[in-house]
Design an enzyme around this catalytic site. Structure first.
Site, PDB file in Angstrom:
ATOM      1  N   HIS A  67       0.825  -1.207   0.000  1.00  8.17           N
ATOM      2  CA  HIS A  67       0.000   0.000   0.000  1.00  8.17           C
ATOM      3  C   HIS A  67       0.855   1.251   0.000  1.00  8.17           C
ATOM      4  CE1 HIS A  67      -3.742  -2.222   1.633  1.00  8.17           C
ATOM      5  NE2 HIS A  67      -3.909  -1.916   0.376  1.00  8.17           N
ATOM      6  N   HIS A 100      -0.042  -9.041   0.665  1.00  9.83           N
ATOM      7  CA  HIS A 100      -1.133  -9.240   1.631  1.00  9.83           C
ATOM      8  C   HIS A 100      -1.667 -10.666   1.641  1.00  9.83           C
ATOM      9  CE1 HIS A 100      -1.371  -5.022   0.125  1.00  9.83           C
ATOM     10  NE2 HIS A 100      -1.279  -4.804   1.420  1.00  9.83           N
ATOM     11  N   CYS A 122       3.630 -12.226   2.096  1.00  7.71           N
ATOM     12  CA  CYS A 122       4.637 -12.200   3.162  1.00  7.71           C
ATOM     13  C   CYS A 122       4.611 -13.540   3.915  1.00  7.71           C
ATOM     14  CB  CYS A 122       4.325 -11.056   4.115  1.00  7.71           C
ATOM     15  SG  CYS A 122       5.429 -11.073   5.536  1.00  7.71           S
ATOM     16  N   HIS A 150     -10.141  -5.677   4.257  1.00  9.11           N
ATOM     17  CA  HIS A 150      -8.697  -5.517   4.054  1.00  9.11           C
ATOM     18  C   HIS A 150      -8.201  -6.724   3.241  1.00  9.11           C
ATOM     19  CE1 HIS A 150      -4.393  -5.466   4.881  1.00  9.11           C
ATOM     20  NE2 HIS A 150      -4.556  -4.166   5.109  1.00  9.11           N
ATOM     21  N   GLU A 152      -5.589  -8.482   3.290  1.00  5.59           N
ATOM     22  CA  GLU A 152      -5.028  -9.595   4.067  1.00  5.59           C
ATOM     23  C   GLU A 152      -6.146 -10.435   4.684  1.00  5.59           C
ATOM     24  OE1 GLU A 152      -1.989  -8.666   7.060  1.00  5.59           O
ATOM     25  OE2 GLU A 152      -2.649 -10.452   8.147  1.00  5.59           O
ATOM     26  N   THR A 191      -2.048  -9.329  10.651  1.00  5.02           N
ATOM     27  CA  THR A 191      -0.686  -9.084  11.131  1.00  5.02           C
ATOM     28  C   THR A 191      -0.395  -7.624  11.456  1.00  5.02           C
ATOM     29  OG1 THR A 191       0.059  -8.804   8.868  1.00  5.02           O
ATOM     30  CG2 THR A 191       0.302 -11.011   9.816  1.00  5.02           C
ATOM     31  N   CYS A 221       2.777  -8.985  13.366  1.00  6.45           N
ATOM     32  CA  CYS A 221       4.147  -9.274  12.956  1.00  6.45           C
ATOM     33  C   CYS A 221       5.164  -8.401  13.684  1.00  6.45           C
ATOM     34  CB  CYS A 221       4.280  -9.114  11.443  1.00  6.45           C
ATOM     35  SG  CYS A 221       4.362  -7.414  10.925  1.00  6.45           S
ATOM     36  N   SER A 249      -2.993  -0.290   6.606  1.00  3.28           N
ATOM     37  CA  SER A 249      -3.497  -0.626   7.943  1.00  3.28           C
ATOM     38  C   SER A 249      -2.450  -0.339   9.014  1.00  3.28           C
ATOM     39  CB  SER A 249      -3.896  -2.101   7.965  1.00  3.28           C
ATOM     40  OG  SER A 249      -4.206  -2.502   9.259  1.00  3.28           O
ATOM     41  N   SER A 293       5.253   0.152   4.470  1.00  3.81           N
ATOM     42  CA  SER A 293       5.301   0.189   3.002  1.00  3.81           C
ATOM     43  C   SER A 293       5.982   1.462   2.475  1.00  3.81           C
ATOM     44  CB  SER A 293       3.890   0.145   2.431  1.00  3.81           C
ATOM     45  OG  SER A 293       3.074  -0.731   3.119  1.00  3.81           O
TER      46      SER A 293
HETATM   47  S1  SF4 Z   1       3.919  -5.622   7.788  1.00  2.25           S
HETATM   48 FE1  SF4 Z   1       4.517  -7.604   8.690  1.00  2.25          FE
HETATM   49  S2  SF4 Z   1       3.110  -9.097   7.769  1.00  2.25           S
HETATM   50 FE2  SF4 Z   1       3.002  -7.230   6.509  1.00  2.25          FE
HETATM   51  S3  SF4 Z   1       4.507  -7.530   4.910  1.00  2.25           S
HETATM   52 FE3  SF4 Z   1       5.571  -6.496   6.576  1.00  2.25          FE
HETATM   53  S4  SF4 Z   1       6.518  -8.127   7.812  1.00  2.25           S
HETATM   54 FE4  SF4 Z   1       4.935  -9.050   6.505  1.00  2.25          FE
END
Ligand code: SF4
Length: 334
Positions: A67, A100, A122, A150, A152, A191, A221, A249, A293
């Site tokens: 994103h 996602h 991921c 969302h 994910e 996550t 995460c 998010s 991101s």
């Molecule tokens: S925010 Fe966390 S779950 Fe999402 S891509 Fe990055 S490491 Fe992976």
């Protein structure tokens, strides 16, 4: 007309410039660290770049790979074409699935069409997918803590048959949740949630359904947790706080955390060009972080824009080191 010598004119200009310089308002920037790109985003971007190098232009990407407009536009310039669904992908071009994660139906459809597809999900999202599958195989209903719509969440729910996952977004929904069998229940989480909110929601589920299975720690995460912890560390010391990010998010959660931990004047800003400088009037200490991101160059850009307007001192506040790196798919490793 007598013209003043050029050197003198330059000297006066330099003097004026100096005067302006010395009248800049002081601004201390507290740079939260860790911030910005996580290992999952870094891997997803590399996957698209390597797919273009391997298969030539264009390579199609289902959904924004991450994103962030800046990242997406950069990949478009290199030869990526972003589409909403597989319908937009011609039969003879490869397609990458975003970080996602995707419902099972998507790779199944790609395989049916004999498309070359590369999954940039991921690995930490894939782990949640496997957990959900395992619980389902054991006959448990899965309660997914996350936000409806969302990508994910759509991907995680799409690992199981329709109706096998119950979605809960907040404490009120956790309190009201109705389940088919309280003794056969498990939870998983998106996550990129707020660590604090999720702890509260899990506590309610555990109180209401003591037999519920779930991860020892939530599935949030490392990158989400670390970025939130860094914001918690600086928020109360800031008069204003900027989260550099598009509307992802994990970034929206960073703004909420900043507000909750002592900096009510916190907001998302995509990049320096979008900054409302009037909003910053009166702030002596500005916190800056970036969503998972957002590339570091956007942080550099905002700090440089601050330097043009203020007498800036930068302090980096590091709460932990990160060394996570995810392997690339074998097909893309030379
Ligand atoms: S925010 Fe966390 S779950 Fe999402 S891509 Fe990055 S490491 Fe992976």
């Amino acid at each position: 007309m007598v013209r003043e010598p050029a050197s003198e004119r330059a000297g006066i200009r330099a003097e004026r410039f100096l005067m302006i310089e010395t009248h800049k308002t002081p601004l201390t920037i507290l740079l939260a660290s860790p911030r910005g790109f996580c290992a999952g985003v870094d891997r997803a971007i590399q996957i698209v770049e390597r797919a273009i190098a391997r298969y030539g232009r264009p390579v199609y990407v289902r959904h924004e790979i991450v994103h962030n407009r800046c990242v997406v536009e950069g990949l478009e310039a290199k030869g990526a074409i972003f589409v909403g669904e597989l319908d937009g992908v011609p039969d003879d071009r490869p397609v990458v699935f975003s970080a996602h994660g995707v419902p099972k139906a998507v790779p199944a459809e790609a395989a049916r069409r004999n498309l070359i597809f590369i999954d940039a999900t991921c690995p930490l999202v894939s782990k949640v997918h496997r957990e959900a599958e395992r619980h389902h195989e054991c006959g448990r209903t899965v309660v997914l803590i996350g936000h409806a719509g969302h990508p994910e969440v759509i991907g995680t729910m799409g690992q199981l048959p329709a109706g096998a996952v119950l979605l809960v977004k907040d404490v009120a929904e956790a309190e009201a949740l109705d389940v088919p069998d309280p003794h056969n229940l498990a939870y998983a989480t998106q996550t990129t949630l707020s660590v604090d909110d999720t702890i509260e929601i899990v506590a309610i589920l555990r109180r209401r359904f003591p037999a519920i299975e779930g991860p020892k720690l939530e599935d949030i995460c490392y990158a989400t947790s670390n970025r939130q912890a860094a914001v918690k560390a600086i928020a109360r010391h800031c008069d204003a706080l900027v989260v550099i990010a598009s509307d992802s998010s994990n970034s929206v959660r960073l703004v909420e955390v900043a507000v909750h931990y002592g900096c009510p004047k916190s907001r998302l800003v995509q990049r320096a060009a979008d900054m409302d400088w009037n909003w910053l009037v009166g702030a002596g200490r500005l916190g800056i972080t970036a969503g998972a991101s957002a590339p570091e160059l956007l942080v550099d850009e905002l700090v440089a824009a601050c330097r043009e307007r203020f007498d800036v001192a930068v302090e980096e506040v590091r709460t932990t080191e990160e060394s996570v790196v995810f392997k690339l798919p074998r097909t893309l490793v030379a």
